[in-house]
Structures are given as structure tokens and as C-alpha cells.
Design a protein around this motif. Structure first.
Motif, PDB file in Angstrom:
ATOM      1  N   ARG A 291       0.807  -1.205   0.000  1.00  0.00           N
ATOM      2  CA  ARG A 291       0.000   0.000   0.000  1.00  0.00           C
ATOM      3  C   ARG A 291       0.852   1.273   0.000  1.00  0.00           C
ATOM      4  NH1 ARG A 291      -4.021   0.625   4.939  1.00  0.00           N
ATOM      5  NH2 ARG A 291      -1.997   0.826   5.978  1.00  0.00           N
ATOM      6  N   SER A 292       2.041   1.225   0.598  1.00  0.00           N
ATOM      7  CA  SER A 292       2.826   2.452   0.747  1.00  0.00           C
ATOM      8  C   SER A 292       4.062   2.513  -0.136  1.00  0.00           C
ATOM      9  CB  SER A 292       3.250   2.622   2.214  1.00  0.00           C
ATOM     10  OG  SER A 292       4.005   1.507   2.648  1.00  0.00           O
ATOM     11  N   ILE A 293       4.657   1.378  -0.485  1.00  0.00           N
ATOM     12  CA  ILE A 293       5.860   1.387  -1.324  1.00  0.00           C
ATOM     13  C   ILE A 293       5.448   1.483  -2.788  1.00  0.00           C
ATOM     14  CG2 ILE A 293       7.906   0.096  -2.033  1.00  0.00           C
ATOM     15  CD1 ILE A 293       7.927  -1.208   0.702  1.00  0.00           C
ATOM     16  N   GLY A 294       6.015   2.426  -3.488  1.00  0.00           N
ATOM     17  CA  GLY A 294       5.704   2.595  -4.907  1.00  0.00           C
ATOM     18  C   GLY A 294       4.720   3.699  -5.200  1.00  0.00           C
ATOM     19  N   THR A 295       4.345   4.453  -4.198  1.00  0.00           N
ATOM     20  CA  THR A 295       3.413   5.563  -4.430  1.00  0.00           C
ATOM     21  C   THR A 295       4.128   6.812  -4.922  1.00  0.00           C
ATOM     22  OG1 THR A 295       3.585   6.237  -2.106  1.00  0.00           O
ATOM     23  CG2 THR A 295       1.833   4.687  -2.679  1.00  0.00           C
ATOM     24  N   SER A 296       5.457   6.780  -4.937  1.00  0.00           N
ATOM     25  CA  SER A 296       6.231   7.934  -5.371  1.00  0.00           C
ATOM     26  C   SER A 296       7.202   7.510  -6.458  1.00  0.00           C
ATOM     27  CB  SER A 296       7.000   8.545  -4.183  1.00  0.00           C
ATOM     28  OG  SER A 296       7.920   9.532  -4.625  1.00  0.00           O
ATOM     29  N   LEU A 297       7.559   8.449  -7.323  1.00  0.00           N
ATOM     30  CA  LEU A 297       8.573   8.212  -8.350  1.00  0.00           C
ATOM     31  C   LEU A 297       9.930   8.747  -7.919  1.00  0.00           C
ATOM     32  CD1 LEU A 297       6.531   8.969 -11.593  1.00  0.00           C
ATOM     33  CD2 LEU A 297       7.358   6.751 -10.792  1.00  0.00           C
ATOM     34  N   ASP A 298      10.105   8.885  -6.618  1.00  0.00           N
ATOM     35  CA  ASP A 298      11.371   9.327  -6.061  1.00  0.00           C
ATOM     36  C   ASP A 298      12.002   8.161  -5.314  1.00  0.00           C
ATOM     37  OD1 ASP A 298      13.229  11.651  -5.239  1.00  0.00           O
ATOM     38  OD2 ASP A 298      12.711  10.689  -3.332  1.00  0.00           O
ATOM     39  N   VAL A 299      13.285   7.877  -5.592  1.00  0.00           N
ATOM     40  CA  VAL A 299      13.952   6.724  -4.996  1.00  0.00           C
ATOM     41  C   VAL A 299      14.021   6.866  -3.480  1.00  0.00           C
ATOM     42  CG1 VAL A 299      16.126   5.462  -4.872  1.00  0.00           C
ATOM     43  CG2 VAL A 299      15.268   6.249  -7.079  1.00  0.00           C
TER      44      VAL A 299
ATOM     45  N   VAL B 252      21.524   2.280  -2.611  1.00  0.00           N
ATOM     46  CA  VAL B 252      21.228   2.115  -4.031  1.00  0.00           C
ATOM     47  C   VAL B 252      22.442   2.541  -4.836  1.00  0.00           C
ATOM     48  CG1 VAL B 252      19.730   2.827  -5.938  1.00  0.00           C
ATOM     49  CG2 VAL B 252      18.764   2.456  -3.668  1.00  0.00           C
ATOM     50  N   LEU B 253      22.745   1.781  -5.873  1.00  0.00           N
ATOM     51  CA  LEU B 253      23.855   2.140  -6.748  1.00  0.00           C
ATOM     52  C   LEU B 253      23.645   3.530  -7.324  1.00  0.00           C
ATOM     53  CD1 LEU B 253      24.217  -1.281  -8.558  1.00  0.00           C
ATOM     54  CD2 LEU B 253      25.920  -0.254  -7.058  1.00  0.00           C
ATOM     55  N   ASP B 254      24.695   4.312  -7.322  1.00  0.00           N
ATOM     56  CA  ASP B 254      24.576   5.702  -7.753  1.00  0.00           C
ATOM     57  C   ASP B 254      24.136   5.799  -9.211  1.00  0.00           C
ATOM     58  OD1 ASP B 254      24.854   8.428  -6.884  1.00  0.00           O
ATOM     59  OD2 ASP B 254      26.540   8.598  -8.254  1.00  0.00           O
ATOM     60  N   ASP B 255      24.551   4.845 -10.043  1.00  0.00           N
ATOM     61  CA  ASP B 255      24.122   4.856 -11.449  1.00  0.00           C
ATOM     62  C   ASP B 255      22.606   4.710 -11.559  1.00  0.00           C
ATOM     63  OD1 ASP B 255      26.667   5.181 -12.339  1.00  0.00           O
ATOM     64  OD2 ASP B 255      27.025   3.049 -12.733  1.00  0.00           O
ATOM     65  N   ALA B 256      22.033   3.866 -10.711  1.00  0.00           N
ATOM     66  CA  ALA B 256      20.585   3.675 -10.760  1.00  0.00           C
ATOM     67  C   ALA B 256      19.847   4.941 -10.363  1.00  0.00           C
ATOM     68  CB  ALA B 256      20.170   2.522  -9.843  1.00  0.00           C
ATOM     69  N   LEU B 257      20.413   5.687  -9.421  1.00  0.00           N
ATOM     70  CA  LEU B 257      19.773   6.939  -9.017  1.00  0.00           C
ATOM     71  C   LEU B 257      19.745   7.943 -10.149  1.00  0.00           C
ATOM     72  CD1 LEU B 257      21.027   7.652  -5.389  1.00  0.00           C
ATOM     73  CD2 LEU B 257      18.683   7.303  -6.132  1.00  0.00           C
ATOM     74  N   ARG B 258      20.754   7.933 -11.000  1.00  0.00           N
ATOM     75  CA  ARG B 258      20.814   8.878 -12.105  1.00  0.00           C
ATOM     76  C   ARG B 258      20.029   8.417 -13.316  1.00  0.00           C
ATOM     77  NH1 ARG B 258      26.403   8.972 -10.837  1.00  0.00           N
ATOM     78  NH2 ARG B 258      26.817   7.833 -12.763  1.00  0.00           N
ATOM     79  N   GLY B 259      19.409   7.237 -13.228  1.00  0.00           N
ATOM     80  CA  GLY B 259      18.566   6.783 -14.326  1.00  0.00           C
ATOM     81  C   GLY B 259      19.252   5.872 -15.298  1.00  0.00           C
TER      82      GLY B 259
ATOM     83  N   SER C 276       9.726  -0.834  -7.495  1.00  0.00           N
ATOM     84  CA  SER C 276       9.394   0.591  -7.416  1.00  0.00           C
ATOM     85  C   SER C 276      10.608   1.458  -7.749  1.00  0.00           C
ATOM     86  CB  SER C 276       8.873   0.929  -6.013  1.00  0.00           C
ATOM     87  OG  SER C 276       7.700   0.190  -5.717  1.00  0.00           O
ATOM     88  N   ILE C 277      11.784   1.056  -7.269  1.00  0.00           N
ATOM     89  CA  ILE C 277      12.995   1.820  -7.589  1.00  0.00           C
ATOM     90  C   ILE C 277      13.284   1.747  -9.078  1.00  0.00           C
ATOM     91  CG2 ILE C 277      15.499   1.856  -7.275  1.00  0.00           C
ATOM     92  CD1 ILE C 277      15.070   1.165  -4.364  1.00  0.00           C
ATOM     93  N   ASP C 278      13.029   0.600  -9.689  1.00  0.00           N
ATOM     94  CA  ASP C 278      13.231   0.486 -11.135  1.00  0.00           C
ATOM     95  C   ASP C 278      12.281   1.410 -11.886  1.00  0.00           C
ATOM     96  OD1 ASP C 278      14.532  -0.899 -13.416  1.00  0.00           O
ATOM     97  OD2 ASP C 278      12.500  -1.610 -13.809  1.00  0.00           O
TER      98      ASP C 278
END
Length: 742
Positions: A143-151, A174-181, A308-310
């Protein structure tokens, strides 16, 4: 056959219950001491009777000595209440190292002699409660994880769900590359790959060794690096402290963020074989060690979080692409113009690239077009639509359309662009044209915030442009309005993103007027001042601000003459152009300019209607313009070898940098521009006897004379050598460069 005696049956049933039942049965007296119990119950199996009989429940079962529970039992003995399925947490008498949850029911019984006893029925529901608790955690996670598009928000949602219920402390890296997209591929993650801590939460409230948002990497080898390498979870049920991977102090500090950790679970964040990061669950206050069922729950939570992070990564990648596309579609550097000094500002939004654009477009006659617009929506589609509309606007602008006519044509373009079914493409746009000769700014508006204009002294300039419908609606009902802007006036055009504060565009316009009342500041400083005053935080939508400081052309840069409607005036027009070029120090352009003027004036006299005017403007280019009262536009055609005319516009096209036609409310103007590159620039300061402003040429006895020798004239004086109209070859007419009669 007679049935058994009821007393015998009751005794048999009681004997079975107190010797074979799987749950606990306890009979207690008024002092809450056990007088009989079921030794077959799992939690007291193996205990000696003297360890239970004559004792209170809390004396042989740790955690059940709660005063509230004792008070409840006394109420049952007094007949005041009954207790059913009351949950109590404690420790098993024969396994005090593990906590258990029991369902307790209390009943009152009265014996034949009047003695009152209490009966406690105890059922161990630890496994059921744990399963229910895991389901509750999973439910809350979904219900709560995935409600935002922010890592970070996604990781913090996981921490909120598990801390104090499943873990005492949780870390998410989280790997820094994943944070940058971008993110890693399916190859194993390097053990020294930088990870950014996006979440840390602990029941102790203490900060971890790595600050949230900080970069670090795990020391090799640890359960964390192993999980990153093979994408498998790790369970360390009992942490004694002498593990080989904890021999390094740095590893200890990084992997155990708080002291007293005795059990941990490490789960990689994986999606389709790609590792995005790792989650650490720690227990230091809860004495229960993690087990295989806890590991399974941690894996499910990690899968939900990784998905959700993906999604956040995909959104970040799309946002990066859209922002890059928008940045490349916007103009890099505004052109350097005399009429206006401009300073554009584009602020990206937090939700991704939008459809905001701006443009500064040089027009004929030293004029300039200033425009801002905003395509509805955001993302790649909005950025692409913005690029299409901006390209169409530039193509329409170079045709020198009036602002209201340009928006009407752009509305048709927007309506014709492809869009999603049921979601028409709409956009707002403000298009303004500033004429430095008349110092007049004319604008039309398609559903856009109105412009803001102030004088050099900071006084507001009324500029109430009628607001028409959005582009793409097919209404095409636009009107224009004009305002006179003195030299040094400031004009501000902006989009809705800059007016997102309370009060909307009207309040933003008031703030802009206040900001622009400081004429001593540069446009860069004023642009920053506007952002500081209007935006307290970065908005979701992108924003555009286009500031322009106007500069008019004085009379020394413009020469204008009214010509009679007579072919004999053409030599005089050439002579006027020659004298003006000499005054400007542009003698090297005399030959080509006289030829251009000759052709333009000849065409206007032949195919136009009075009044006929010749105007020359020295700006960054040399402009020659001839106006007449006809609205019929000429067209360029290539004359054949046997044609005696029809080469006038071809000659102009060869000699000029560019040429074209623009229409006014009455009549048209044909113009051409010539480069000044390589010519001596005297700072546009004019000297000489003929530089006292525009000159009006009146015919002398009806026909101005050109007293120069024939060999001093240009070799090509126009399509018909400036002769009378009735000397024109009969085969020209409408096939020349305009209609036979204008």
C-alpha cells in the motif's frame, strides 16, 4: 444398551483434557495459584509438577506476571466478566529463550461445596500471529511502497513499514548509477561500486556511520558484497562478533550501523536480473533472531522495493531524455540585436521536461519578435510537440505575419499535429513584435499570461492584450494590442511555471513590476531577482522568463521618402539611395543598393498603388524597403531567354542576404537586406548635409530628373530600364513579378 453414567462421562472427558489436550489447561484458586494443569501441553511438557502446582502463572512463565492480567483473573473469579481470546506475549516455560504469543480464555466455576475456582485455557498462537504479522507487513508495504517516483521516498516507505515491526534498524543503499537513471546492466556489480544511502531508520533514533545521501562502498568480503555479486539474500541468524568478515573495523562500522546487533538479513534489490542496491535489516532490541521465514519476508519486501525503484529509474531516465531533448530544442543563445537586449531563463520542473519555450526572432526592418509558449503536459511527448510548434512558429514569423494572423495559423498547425486519442494537443502562446523605428510593441495572446512592461523609470506601461483561446482548439479568434515602449523600457514575458505561487499570473505580474523597478540592474540580475521573489522552491512544472530591454533607432539610422507614382522617379530614387549610403559611409554598397532600389521602386510603380514609400535602415544589416497601398504580393519567377522582363526579383534575390514581403493593415512592403560585413563601421554616426532626417521627394514639373551622365548609372536599371509604363513589352503583364495592375 444403557448409556454411561453422566458423572463417569464427565470424569472421563476431564481426564482426557488434563492429560492429552494439546493446549494448556490451568485451574487456579482465589490466590491465582495453579491447583491442577495439563502436563501434556507443549509449553509445560517436561516440567516437574512442583514447578507448576501451587504457583502463579507468572512465576513459571516469564512475561505472564502482568498486574493487569491478575486483575482480570480476579474479576473472573468474582463473576464480573469472562475473558475470551485475550492475547498475551511472554516466554515459554520450557524454552525461555523464545518469545511466544498465547490466546488466553478465563472462566469461573463453582464446585459443589461452593468453592470458586478459575479455569485458564491457554493456546499458543505464536506461529499464527507471526504469519498474520507478516501478512500485515506485506499489505502495508504494497500500500505504501511505490506511491512515489522518487527513490528516496520509496526507500523511506520501506523503512517506515519494517522498523519496530520486523527490524530494529534498516538501511537501504542504491547504486549511484541507478539513481541517475542509467543503472548497471546484467553483469555482476563491482564490489567497489559507489552506493548512495537513500534511507536509514532505527528505533534507537541514532544516525548511522553513513549520512543519508552519502556515497560509500562495502568492504569486501561481507554478506553485502556477496549479495551484490550473486544477487542472492544472506541470513545471519546469530552474530557472535568473531566472524571473519567483521575483523576489519571499517567493515564493522559500515555493516553494523548500531551497536548490539545480534541478527541481520541482507537482501539485494534486483529487477530482471539487474542489481540496483541492497537492504540491510538488523535486530538489536528485539531478542528474537531472524529465521528462514523472516528471510522469505525480507525477500518479498526487497522485490517490491526494487520494482518501485526500477520504476523511479525508468522515470528518471525518461525525464533525462525529455529534459535533454527540450534543452536541445530551445535556442542556445539569443541573437545579438540592436532593437532589444534580451535575457532568457528556463527552469526545469521536478516532474520532468515540460513544453515551455521561448524565442527571439529577428524580423525585417530591424524589428524583432519575442515569444513564449507552453504545451500542455510534460515528458517526451510535450517536449517533441514543443519543438514542432516552435519550428512552425519560426516559419510563420519569417513570413512577417501580424501577431494575430500568426497565432491563427499556428492554431491550425497545433490542431493538425498528431496526438493521443481523446487528448488533443493544446498550448498557450504570447507573440509580440517590437519595432525600433516607431518604438511600438504589438502582441497577440493565445491563453497565456499577459506581458509586463515598465518604463526606464519603473512606471508600469499598460499593455492589455486580448487573451484568445489556446492553440489547438481550432477557434483562431485572436486580436492584437499595441503599446509604446520608450528607449530603455523593460518587457517581461513568462509562463505559468513562474506564476505557480498563490495568486496566479496576476500576483506574479505585480511582483514582476516591483522587481523591474530597478533600472540600474543588469538583465541577468533582474532575472535572478524575479526567481528569488516568485519561487520559494522548484516547481513541478518548468518555467520560462524572457526579459527584453528596448532600444529604438534614431533618425540618423533611418531614411524615408515618399515617391510619386511615376516611372520617371526611379532615377531620383537611385540618387537618394546613393547619397544616403555616402552619408553612412557605405559607398561600397552603392552599386548593388541602387540596383535593388531600382527594381523595388519599379515593381511598386508598375503593380502597386499609391502611396509609394522608400525606406532605408542602417542597423546590423542594410535594409531597403518599398511600400505601396496594394495587398497583392509579388512572386519570383525565372525569366526565359526570350523574355524582355521578369528578372527583377531574381536580381534582388541574388544581391540581397534575404528578401520578402510583409503586409500591413493597408498595403504591403517589399524588403531586402544586405550584409555589412567587411565594411567600415563608424558607430552609425552620420555626417553630411543630407542627414537631417527622412526626406520627401516631390516631382519637379511632374517628373524628377536625373542629371547624371548615362554612363554613371547602373548598367541594369530594372526590368524595363525605368521607362514609362506604356513602354513595357506586351508579353509581360501578369507573368512578370506581380499583377498587371496593382
Amino acid at each position: 444398551m444403557p448409556g454411561p453414567d453422566s458423572s463417569e462421562l464427565d470424569a472421563a472427558v476431564l481426564d482426557v483434557l488434563f492429560t492429552q489436550a494439546p493446549w494448556g489447561l490451568y485451574v487456579f484458586d482465589e490466590d491465582l495459584r495453579v491447583v491442577r494443569y495439563n502436563p501434556a501441553a507443549r509449553d509445560v511438557r517436561g516440567l516437574r509438577p512442583e514447578a507448576v502446582l501451587g504457583r502463579r502463572l507468572g512465576e513459571f512463565a516469564e512475561g505472564f506476571d502482568d498486574p493487569d492480567l491478575a486483575a482480570l483473573a480476579r474479576k473472573v473469579l468474582a463473576g464480573a466478566t469472562e475473558v475470551r481470546d485475550h492475547l498475551v506475549r511472554g516466554r515459554s516455560p520450557n524454552d525461555p529463550g523464545h518469545e511466544m504469543t498465547v490466546s488466553l480464555s478465563l472462566f469461573r466455576i463453582r464446585l459443589a461445596d461452593g468453592t470458586v475456582r478459575g479455569v485458564a485455557v491457554v493456546q499458543n498462537v505464536t506461529a499464527t500471529r507471526r504469519a498474520t504479522g507478516r501478512l500485515d507487513i506485506l499489505h502495508d508495504a504494497h500500500r505504501s511502497i511505490g506511491t512515489s517516483l522518487d527513490v528516496r521516498a520509496t526507500a523511506e516507505a520501506l523503512a517506515d513499514v519494517v522498523v519496530s515491526r520486523f527490524a530494529d534498524t534498516v538501511t537501504v543503499d542504491v547504486l549511484d548509477d541507478a539513481l541517475r537513471g542509467t543503472g548497471p546492466g546484467r553483469a555482476p556489480v563491482r564490489v567497489d561500486a559507489p552506493l548512495r544511502r537513500v534511507a536509514f531508520r532505527s528505533v534507537a533514533g541514532a544516525a548511522g556511520p553513513v549520512e543519508p545521501g552519502g556515497l560509500s562502498s562495502f568492504t569486501f568480503p561481507t554478506p553485502f558484497t556477496q549479495s551484490l555479486l550473486d544477487a542472492r539474500p544472506r541470513l545471519v541468524a546469530h552474530l557472535s562478533g568473531d566472524e571473519p568478515w567483521l575483523s576489519d573495523d571499517a567493515a564493522d562500522a559500515h555493516t553494523l550501523p548500531v551497536s548490539g546487533v545480534h541478527s541481520l538479513v541482507v537482501t539485494p534489490l534486483t529487477v530482471r536480473g539487474t542489481v540496483l542496491g541492497v537492504v540491510g535489516h538488523y535486530r538489536h532490541r528485539n531478542p528474537e533472531p531472524y529465521d528462514d521465514e523472516d528471510l522469505a519476508l525480507a525477500v518479498q519486501l526487497a522485490q517490491r522495493t526494487a520494482l518501485s525503484i526500477d520504476n523511479c529509474r525508468s522515470y528518471a531516465r525518461e525525464r533525462t531524455i525529455a529534459t535533454t531533448l527540450q534543452r536541445h530544442l530551445l535556442p542556445r543563445t539569443p541573437p545579438d540585436l540592436t532593437a532589444v537586449e534580451t535575457m532568457p531563463l528556463h527552469l526545469p520542473g521536478t516532474v520532468g521536461a515540460g513544453g515551455d519555450w521561448y524565442d527571439v526572432i529577428p524580423l525585417s526592418g530591424a524589428r524583432v519578435a519575442l515569444t513564449v509558449g507552453d504545451v500542455t503536459g510534460s515528458g517526451i511527448e510535450a517536449a517533441a510537440a514543443m519543438g514542432q510548434l516552435r519550428t512552425a512558429l519560426m516559419a510563420l514569423a519569417v513570413r512577417d505575419l501580424a501577431p494575430e494572423e500568426l497565432l491563427a495559423s499556428l492554431d491550425e498547425v497545433a490542431a493538425a499535429l498528431p496526438h493521443e486519442p481523446g487528448e488533443p494537443l493544446t498550448a498557450s502562446c504570447l507573440y509580440a513584435v517590437f519595432d525600433p523605428v516607431t518604438r511600438t510593441c504589438t502582441a497577440a495572446d493565445a491563453g497565456h499570461p499577459l506581458p509586463v512592461a515598465v518604463t526606464p523609470d519603473g512606471e508600469p506601461v499598460p499593455f492589455d492584450v486580448p487573451v484568445g483561446p489556446l492553440l489547438g482548439t481550432g477557434s483562431a479568434d485572436y486580436e492584437s494590442a499595441s503599446a509604446v515602449l520608450p528607449d530603455g523600457a523593460l518587457l517581461a514575458l513568462f509562463t505559468d511555471g513562474l506564476a505557480a505561487a498563490p495568486g496566479g499570473p496576476a500576483a506574479a505580474a505585480q511582483t514582476l513590476r516591483r522587481v523591474l523597478r530597478h533600472p540600474g540592474r543588469t538583465l541577468q540580475q533582474l532575472s535572478d531577482d524575479a526567481v528569488y521573489a516568485l519561487m520559494r522552491e522548484q516547481g513541478e512544472d518548468d518555467a520560462v522568463l524572457l526579459l527584453a530591454r528596448t532600444h529604438g533607432l534614431d533618425e540618423h539610422h533611418v531614411a524615408e521618402w515618399t515617391l510619386p507614382d511615376d516611372p520617371a522617379v526611379v532615377p531620383a530614387a537611385r540618387r537618394l539611395a546613393e547619397r544616403q549610403l555616402a552619408a553612412w559611409g557605405l559607398d561600397d554598397l552603392a552599386f548593388t543598393t541602387e540596383l535593388v532600389v531600382s527594381e523595388l521602386v519599379t515593381n511598386a510603380i508598375r503593380y502597386g498603388t499609391p502611396p509609394i514609400k522608400l525606406r532605408m535602415i542602417r542597423d546590423r544589416v542594410l535594409s531597403c524597403e518599398v511600400s505601396d497601398g496594394s495587398s497583392t504580393a509579388p512572386h519570383l519567377r525565372h525569366a526565359q531567354e526570350h523574355d524582355e522582363g521578369g528578372r527583377g526579383l531574381c536580381i534582388i534575390a541574388q544581391l540581397a542576404k534575404r528578401w520578402g514581403t510583409r503586409f500591413g493593415r493597408r498595403g504591403k512592403t517589399i524588403w531586402s537586406e544586405q550584409e555589412l560585413t567587411g565594411l567600415e563601421d563608424d558607430g552609425l554616426e552620420l555626417t553630411g548635409p543630407d542627414n537631417d532626417g527622412p526626406e520627401r521627394v516631390e516631382p519637379v514639373n511632374g517628373e524628377p530628373n536625373d542629371d547624371r551622365p548615362d554612363n554613371d548609372r547602373p548598367t541594369n536599371d530594372g526590368p524595363d530600364n525605368d521607362g514609362p509604363k506604356n513602354d513595357r513589352p506586351k508579353n509581360e503583364g501578369s507573368e512578370n513579378e506581380g499583377p498587371a495592375a496593382g
